[in-house]
Design an enzyme around this catalytic site. Structure first.
Site, mmCIF file in Angstrom:
data_model
loop_
_atom_site.group_PDB
_atom_site.id
_atom_site.type_symbol
_atom_site.label_atom_id
_atom_site.label_comp_id
_atom_site.label_asym_id
_atom_site.label_seq_id
_atom_site.Cartn_x
_atom_site.Cartn_y
_atom_site.Cartn_z
ATOM 1 N N ASP A 8 0.883 -1.143 -0.026
ATOM 2 C CA ASP A 8 0.034 -0.046 -0.098
ATOM 3 C C ASP A 8 0.685 1.393 -0.166
ATOM 4 O OD1 ASP A 8 -2.390 1.346 0.471
ATOM 5 O OD2 ASP A 8 -2.113 1.875 2.297
ATOM 6 N N SER A 9 0.373 2.355 -0.387
ATOM 7 C CA SER A 9 1.033 3.644 -0.185
ATOM 8 C C SER A 9 1.650 3.746 1.377
ATOM 9 C CB SER A 9 0.223 4.635 -0.506
ATOM 10 O OG SER A 9 -0.783 5.089 0.346
ATOM 11 N N CYS A 71 -4.356 -1.354 -2.019
ATOM 12 C CA CYS A 71 -4.765 -0.143 -2.364
ATOM 13 C C CYS A 71 -5.560 0.179 -3.302
ATOM 14 C CB CYS A 71 -3.306 0.563 -2.742
ATOM 15 S SG CYS A 71 -3.489 2.237 -2.955
ATOM 16 N N GLU A 150 -1.603 8.475 8.544
ATOM 17 C CA GLU A 150 -0.253 7.930 8.533
ATOM 18 C C GLU A 150 0.458 8.588 9.699
ATOM 19 O OE1 GLU A 150 1.834 6.163 6.034
ATOM 20 O OE2 GLU A 150 -0.376 5.560 5.556
ATOM 21 N N CYS A 182 -11.117 3.401 0.256
ATOM 22 C CA CYS A 182 -9.645 3.389 0.643
ATOM 23 C C CYS A 182 -9.250 2.617 1.754
ATOM 24 C CB CYS A 182 -9.386 4.942 0.873
ATOM 25 S SG CYS A 182 -7.617 5.236 1.252
ATOM 26 N N HIS A 184 -7.255 2.856 3.799
ATOM 27 C CA HIS A 184 -6.753 3.512 5.201
ATOM 28 C C HIS A 184 -7.933 3.704 5.937
ATOM 29 C CE1 HIS A 184 -3.245 4.477 3.173
ATOM 30 N NE2 HIS A 184 -2.671 5.066 4.349
HETATM 31 N N1 DGL Z 1 -4.720 3.102 0.870
HETATM 32 C C1 DGL Z 1 -5.044 3.610 -0.452
HETATM 33 C C2 DGL Z 1 -6.314 3.387 -1.092
HETATM 34 O O1 DGL Z 1 -6.842 2.420 -0.731
HETATM 35 C C3 DGL Z 1 -4.103 4.764 -1.098
HETATM 36 C C4 DGL Z 1 -4.362 6.033 -0.187
HETATM 37 C C5 DGL Z 1 -3.480 7.236 -0.530
HETATM 38 O O2 DGL Z 1 -2.238 6.904 -0.422
HETATM 39 O O3 DGL Z 1 -4.000 8.195 -1.029
HETATM 40 O O4 DGL Z 1 -6.719 4.091 -1.920
#
Ligand code: DGL
Length: 267
Positions: A8-9, A71, A150, A182, A184
């Site tokens: 993931d990012s 992600c 984050e 997302c 996150h």
């Molecule tokens: N967790 C990510 C997603 O599902 C990326 C969020 C990001 O880095 O902007 O889209």
């Protein structure tokens, strides 16, 4: 013995790793957080596609035999290219669960909270189009949420204010179902419920993604039923910070697995 790479990012993919450990604990996992480059949500499509591909190649060089692109943004921009370049290994992606939302919603009003890039992507818009007429979708970009998550600010005052703003369109439209597009965002579920009320149905696709992973592991004869169990946590920014947040957010990962950590530079 199968090693599954999850990337993931940043720390968002931990929500998927958490579910993978619940459903399929008897594997090795390599978790890669590209935190040096988070958030991906507002970067260019080409950059995300190339970066995602580079990270997948890196994970394969590290010995991963299956990959989870944990992600939504990277899946939207890169999954076809990754699968095309890596036909011999299972590559599982995540996408906003708007299909299950249609069947769950009673008033047929569904909110979708995702990154700007996911909402703009062709893949997401094709998915929306395929469901046109079934339901009213209210999309909202969660600008600014990922950087706060984050930095561990999951229930800070700042998060509370920002999230309230992002959830307003859903309140105005009286959605009864909210898709978390997302990886996150599931960390924000308690706060979302506090703001939107307990009746809101929240769709997080982790469970379905891991079921798909299990099916693919079986198809590729990578299923495993016994330990040893190791999780390697890699970060392109700060592995100690990653592990600190993982301990806090998915403590079960530390109960039955031995942990290795490393900060890595991936060009
Ligand atoms: N967790 C990510 C997603 O599902 C990326 C969020 C990001 O880095 O902007 O889209």
């Amino acid at each position: 013995m199968a090693t599954i790479g999850v990337f993931d990012s940043g720390i968002g993919g931990l929500t998927v790793l958490h579910e993978a450990l619940r459903q399929a604990p008897a594997h090795h996992y390599t978790y890669l957080a590209d935190s040096a480059n988070a958030p991906y949500g507002e970067k260019s499509s080409d950059w995300i596609a190339q970066r995602s591909l580079d990270l997948c190649h890196w994970l394969v060089r590290e010995g991963c035999q299956a990959l989870v692109v944990a992600c939504n943004t990277a899946t939207a921009e890169a999954i076809e290219r990754i699968r095309h370049e890596m036909p011999a290994i299972p590559v599982i992606g995540v996408e906003p669960g708007i299909k299950p939302a249609v069947t769950k919603s009673t008033n047929l009003k569904v909110g979708v909270l995702a990154t700007q890039n996911t909402l703009k992507s062709d893949k997401f818009n094709a998915l929306l189009e395929s469901l046109e007429g079934h339901c009213e979708f209210i999309p909202q970009a969660g600008l600014g949420l990922v950087p706060l998550i984050e930095s561990g600010q999951i229930d800070s005052a700042e998060m509370n204010t920002l999230l309230r703003q992002h959830l307003k369109p859903f309140q105005a439209a009286e959605v009864d179902t909210l898709v978390l597009g997302c990886t996150h965002y599931p960390f924000l579920t308690p706060l979302i419920r506090e703001i939107l009320g307990d009746k809101i149905q929240i769709i997080d696709t982790s469970e379905a993604v891991v079921k798909q992973l299990a099916r693919k592991l079986e198809e590729f004869q990578l299923l495993q039923s016994a330990p040893p169990r190791v999780i390697r946590f890699y970060s392109t920014s700060d592995a100690d910070a990653l592990v600190g947040l993982a301990k806090q957010l998915i403590p079960t990962a530390f109960e039955q697995h031995s942990i290795e950590t490393s900060t890595v530079f991936i060009s």
